[in-house]
Motif scaffolding. Structure first.
Motif, mmCIF file in Angstrom:
data_model
loop_
_atom_site.group_PDB
_atom_site.id
_atom_site.type_symbol
_atom_site.label_atom_id
_atom_site.label_comp_id
_atom_site.label_asym_id
_atom_site.label_seq_id
_atom_site.Cartn_x
_atom_site.Cartn_y
_atom_site.Cartn_z
ATOM 1 N N ASN A 1 -95.701 46.241 56.580
ATOM 2 C CA ASN A 1 -95.221 44.950 56.472
ATOM 3 C C ASN A 1 -93.804 44.715 56.669
ATOM 4 O OD1 ASN A 1 -97.730 43.808 55.145
ATOM 5 N ND2 ASN A 1 -97.216 44.903 53.173
ATOM 6 N N ALA A 2 -93.312 45.640 57.408
ATOM 7 C CA ALA A 2 -91.890 45.576 57.887
ATOM 8 C C ALA A 2 -91.984 45.302 59.518
ATOM 9 C CB ALA A 2 -91.148 46.867 57.621
ATOM 10 N N GLU A 3 -93.203 45.245 59.969
ATOM 11 C CA GLU A 3 -93.298 45.437 61.449
ATOM 12 C C GLU A 3 -94.111 43.971 61.886
ATOM 13 O OE1 GLU A 3 -91.656 47.512 63.194
ATOM 14 O OE2 GLU A 3 -91.436 48.850 61.563
ATOM 15 N N PHE B 1 -108.809 37.316 71.886
ATOM 16 C CA PHE B 1 -107.937 38.493 71.484
ATOM 17 C C PHE B 1 -108.020 38.451 70.009
ATOM 18 C CE2 PHE B 1 -105.004 38.065 75.580
ATOM 19 C CZ PHE B 1 -105.893 39.080 76.055
ATOM 20 N N LYS B 2 -107.962 37.487 69.313
ATOM 21 C CA LYS B 2 -107.712 37.679 67.743
ATOM 22 C C LYS B 2 -109.095 38.228 67.089
ATOM 23 C CE LYS B 2 -107.335 35.167 63.567
ATOM 24 N NZ LYS B 2 -107.282 33.851 62.926
ATOM 25 N N TRP B 3 -110.219 37.892 67.658
ATOM 26 C CA TRP B 3 -111.330 38.233 67.071
ATOM 27 C C TRP B 3 -112.017 39.447 67.824
ATOM 28 C CZ3 TRP B 3 -111.870 36.927 62.428
ATOM 29 C CH2 TRP B 3 -111.372 35.809 61.997
ATOM 30 N N VAL B 4 -111.795 39.603 68.957
ATOM 31 C CA VAL B 4 -112.330 40.781 69.595
ATOM 32 C C VAL B 4 -111.469 42.109 69.078
ATOM 33 C CG1 VAL B 4 -112.443 42.042 71.553
ATOM 34 C CG2 VAL B 4 -113.194 39.771 71.591
ATOM 35 N N SER B 5 -109.965 41.586 68.745
ATOM 36 C CA SER B 5 -109.283 42.626 68.077
ATOM 37 C C SER B 5 -109.803 43.162 66.854
ATOM 38 C CB SER B 5 -107.843 42.155 68.028
ATOM 39 O OG SER B 5 -107.131 41.995 69.355
ATOM 40 N N ILE B 6 -110.140 42.209 65.945
ATOM 41 C CA ILE B 6 -110.714 42.564 64.754
ATOM 42 C C ILE B 6 -112.116 43.332 64.862
ATOM 43 C CG2 ILE B 6 -111.903 41.733 62.749
ATOM 44 C CD1 ILE B 6 -109.967 39.436 62.717
ATOM 45 N N LEU B 7 -112.759 42.842 66.015
ATOM 46 C CA LEU B 7 -114.010 43.534 66.379
ATOM 47 C C LEU B 7 -113.655 44.788 66.756
ATOM 48 C CD1 LEU B 7 -117.025 43.769 67.557
ATOM 49 C CD2 LEU B 7 -116.198 43.091 69.671
ATOM 50 N N LEU B 8 -112.714 45.306 67.505
ATOM 51 C CA LEU B 8 -112.302 46.603 68.086
ATOM 52 C C LEU B 8 -111.526 47.274 66.756
ATOM 53 C CD1 LEU B 8 -111.403 45.602 71.424
ATOM 54 C CD2 LEU B 8 -113.724 46.437 70.763
ATOM 55 N N GLU C 1 -99.636 42.717 61.615
ATOM 56 C CA GLU C 1 -99.976 41.682 60.954
ATOM 57 C C GLU C 1 -101.391 41.552 60.733
ATOM 58 O OE1 GLU C 1 -98.317 38.337 63.791
ATOM 59 O OE2 GLU C 1 -96.746 39.628 64.122
ATOM 60 N N THR C 2 -102.383 42.161 61.480
ATOM 61 C CA THR C 2 -103.805 42.337 61.125
ATOM 62 C C THR C 2 -103.939 42.799 59.705
ATOM 63 O OG1 THR C 2 -104.568 42.152 63.399
ATOM 64 C CG2 THR C 2 -105.933 42.863 61.582
ATOM 65 N N LEU C 3 -103.057 43.741 59.438
ATOM 66 C CA LEU C 3 -103.061 44.457 58.086
ATOM 67 C C LEU C 3 -102.852 43.881 57.140
ATOM 68 C CD1 LEU C 3 -102.047 47.991 59.340
ATOM 69 C CD2 LEU C 3 -104.225 47.285 58.913
ATOM 70 N N TYR D 1 -95.409 31.896 63.175
ATOM 71 C CA TYR D 1 -94.594 32.781 62.500
ATOM 72 C C TYR D 1 -94.271 32.461 61.107
ATOM 73 C CZ TYR D 1 -90.694 35.966 61.521
ATOM 74 O OH TYR D 1 -89.923 37.100 60.899
ATOM 75 N N PRO D 2 -93.624 31.359 60.914
ATOM 76 C CA PRO D 2 -92.916 31.132 59.571
ATOM 77 C C PRO D 2 -94.222 30.811 58.669
ATOM 78 C CG PRO D 2 -92.786 29.071 61.145
ATOM 79 C CD PRO D 2 -93.089 30.507 62.118
ATOM 80 N N SER D 3 -95.376 30.306 59.037
ATOM 81 C CA SER D 3 -96.747 30.078 58.490
ATOM 82 C C SER D 3 -97.153 31.366 57.725
ATOM 83 C CB SER D 3 -97.883 29.460 59.052
ATOM 84 O OG SER D 3 -97.406 28.062 59.593
ATOM 85 N N PHE D 4 -97.060 32.391 58.761
ATOM 86 C CA PHE D 4 -97.496 33.714 58.358
ATOM 87 C C PHE D 4 -96.687 34.389 57.585
ATOM 88 C CE2 PHE D 4 -96.902 38.223 59.166
ATOM 89 C CZ PHE D 4 -98.004 38.833 58.789
ATOM 90 N N MET D 5 -95.367 34.161 57.536
ATOM 91 C CA MET D 5 -94.585 34.905 56.562
ATOM 92 C C MET D 5 -94.676 34.080 55.219
ATOM 93 S SD MET D 5 -92.805 37.215 58.020
ATOM 94 C CE MET D 5 -91.255 37.563 57.173
#
Length: 611
Positions: A70-72, A6-13, A53-55, A144-148
């Motif tokens: 960045n608020a979503e 999902f993660k990478w096909v999402s980037i593909l798409l 989050e991808t953005l 989630y905390p790692s991303f933030m």
């Protein structure tokens, strides 16, 4: 497995050629745009803006003043997952509208790779729930905390307000994730008992710690302290809002999963392999195919591992004997004698851990200025070494790499696990730095992201056998180039390769031969000489990520065999610079495509010779 797809096909798409300039109205709306890349571009652009989050991770909109995303947070619902599978099928049909005859060589390669990913994603829909999306290594509870912490940048008040907004929305995201967990439970796909116990322990500790010590609070505090644009009064107001959201949104979100997994424990078993799940053997075979990009069977991979384990252990014992060590007692005891020497370890203190990070940086700085003979192309992005956050280091791997942002505002990051000081002997540090950093992951990933004129999905494709195979090859290359002249550093390198060979044995042992967790731990302990804490976390990783661990050695062996093939065919014409150009300048690819690219490189040079 499906999470990675999902993660990478999402980037593909999502994101091909976001930077490609204005698209004509026809290219944006037509069923078949004139330009193949236009079709890919517009699809990825449309979906990219549906993934905040991808953005944030890509980090390019901020440089032009756009920050609302960045608020979503991303939509983690099952409805969104269904939409992605439907979209994969739709995009595949669109790509197939372009025949090979009407595309140039580069476009055809992009078409082939895109279809490879899409076909695998579509064919794997039957296994979409064959995973444990909340486990001791990853999942919303620590992603989630790692991303933030690592990706949400805070420089001005608006950035901090966006951070707080994301805190307020985390409860919904956890509720959406719970949907998928309940579907898996209904299908009988329940994590092993130890996984549930680990995540319950992690989440309980997360909510019980004082708010001011929680990474979601302390990380933002550090960021606003470092900002010259946020006044002391504004900082106090921001931190008060964070504390409120921690109590009203974050903690309740974690309690949702704590309650769920507490109730799920009674259904869990101590069997660990995929074989125990409905369609588990088929799902494991599909996972091996995805991660190795080969058709190797579990039995072939198992036997490959046994052969490599014996070879590498023999080489290590030969070096130990040359250094005056007795090896009559066998491999395990010989390594234990080596490990017992205090001179190979740093003090088990904060100062000792700080010195480890500083020495890692020195190692990387040293090699980064000595690679011109082997590399014509090198990354522009910088690289920093950091400690894995304390809240998750107990169950985290020994190290990992995080890619830089596309706009260059965030460097590549090498995260080192410093939880167990005995897991970081000095003779292993060079190899780990070369693998995660230079010329390993940082070289390959950063170079791929910086390639000009290449669709973005090819700069970031998810072919683990290529990416991890390259990183393991990079360890070998650094030794070849003279950066590990100390025989003990070479033992560290061989131990790292042995570690990956053992993975071939235990991964297939767990999921194909029905080994237990304890049996796998004992095999790895006996055959690597690693610390028990590392072995335990590694085996538990293979249980929740079936097949992934086999990709490293499979990929390395393929790259080395292709290099030897090129050397044999080209003789004096062969250069490392040329070979590395072929491997790196096409981005990550399946191994069969990499072999074809190398064959084409050999053919080109042979034609030049004949002229």
């Amino acid at each position: 497995m499906i999470k990675i797809i999902f993660k990478w096909v999402s980037i593909l798409l999502l994101t091909i050629l976001i930077f490609g300039g204005a698209l004509a109205s026809h290219e944006w709306y037509a069923n078949k745009p004139f330009f193949f890349r236009s079709y890919l571009d517009r699809t990825m652009i449309k979906v990219a803006f549906d993934s905040p989050e991808t953005l944030t991770s890509l980090g390019f909109l901020e440089s032009i003043g756009i920050k609302g995303h960045n608020a979503e947070l991303d939509d983690s619902s099952q409805k969104k997952s269904d939409e992605l599978f439907h979209l994969m099928k739709h995009v595949k049909l669109g790509i197939e509208n372009y025949s090979e005859e009407e595309l140039n060589d580069s476009e055809n390669l992009s078409r082939e790779i895109a279809l490879y990913l899409l076909n695998f994603g579509i064919n794997s829909e039957q296994f979409r729930y064959h995973n444990y999306p909340v486990n001791q290594l990853f999942g919303i509870q620590n992603d989630y905390p790692s991303f933030m912490d690592a990706q949400h940048q805070v420089n001005v008040v608006e950035d901090a307000e966006n951070y707080i907004s994301r805190l307020s929305k985390v409860k919904l995201k956890f509720e959406q994730s719970l949907e998928g967990l309940k579907i898996r439970e209904e299908k009988g796909i329940i994590p092993p008992l130890f996984v549930i116990e680990r995540v319950l322990d992690e989440m309980t500790r997360f909510v019980e710690q004082p708010i001011e010590e929680n990474i979601l609070y302390s990380s933002l505090k550090t960021k606003i302290d470092d900002s010259d644009e946020i006044s002391s009064k504004q900082q106090s107001a921001i931190l008060a809002k964070v504390a409120t959201q921690m109590q009203e949104s974050v903690h309740p979100a974690y309690q949702i999963l704590i309650e769920y997994f507490t109730n799920l424990k009674r259904k869990a078993s101590t069997d660990d392999g995929f074989w125990r799940l409905p369609l588990g053997e088929q799902a494991y075979a599909a996972s091996l195919k995805f991660f190795t990009t080969t058709d190797y069977t579990p039995e072939q991979i198992h036997q490959m591992g046994l052969t490599e384990v014996a070879r590498i252990q023999s080489e290590i014992l030969a070096i130990l004997a040359s250094q005056g060590y007795s090896t009559e007692q066998g491999f395990t005891q010989s390594i234990e004698i080596l490990k017992a020497q205090e001179a190979f370890y740093y003090p088990d203190t904060d100062a000792g851990r700080a010195q480890i990070l500083a020495d890692y940086q020195t190692i990387l700085d040293e090699i980064s200025i000595g690679l011109d003979p082997a590399f014509r192309i090198q990354p522009k992005a910088g690289m920093e070494v950091r400690r894995i956050p304390k809240f998750k280091e107990k169950t985290a791997p020994g190290a990992y790499y995080q890619q830089p942002s596309i706009d260059g505002s965030r460097p590549g990051l090498f995260f080192a696990n410093l939880y167990d000081i005995k897991a970081t002997p000095k003779y292993s540090m060079r190899t780990l730095a070369y693998h995660e950093g230079i010329p390993g992951h940082h070289f390959q990933i950063a170079i791929g992201m910086e390639l000009e004129g290449m669709p973005l999905f090819r700069r970031m494709s998810p072919f683990t056998a290529y990416t991890e195979g390259w990183a393991l090859y990079a360890e070998y290359l650094a030794w070849e180039l003279g950066f590990e002249n100390d025989p003990f550093d070479n033992i560290g390198r061989l131990q790292a390769e042995l570690f990956r060979a053992v993975r071939l044995v235990v991964d297939t042992g767990l999921h194909h031969k029905r080994w237990t967790r304890e049996q796998s731990i004992q095999y790895m302990l006996a055959n690597t000489g690693m610390a028990l804490s590392d072995v335990t976390s590694e085996i538990e990783r293979y249980i929740v990520m079936p097949g992934q661990a086999t990709s490293y050695k499979v990929g390395m062996m393929k790259i080395l065999s292709l290099r030897e093939k090129a050397k044999a065919a080209l003789g004096k014409q062969f250069t490392l610079r040329d070979f590395h150009d072929v491997v790196l300048k096409n981005g990550a690819v399946p191994l069969h495509i990499l072999e074809r690219l190398v064959d084409q490189y050999i053919e080109r040079l042979q034609k030049i010779t004949k002229k």
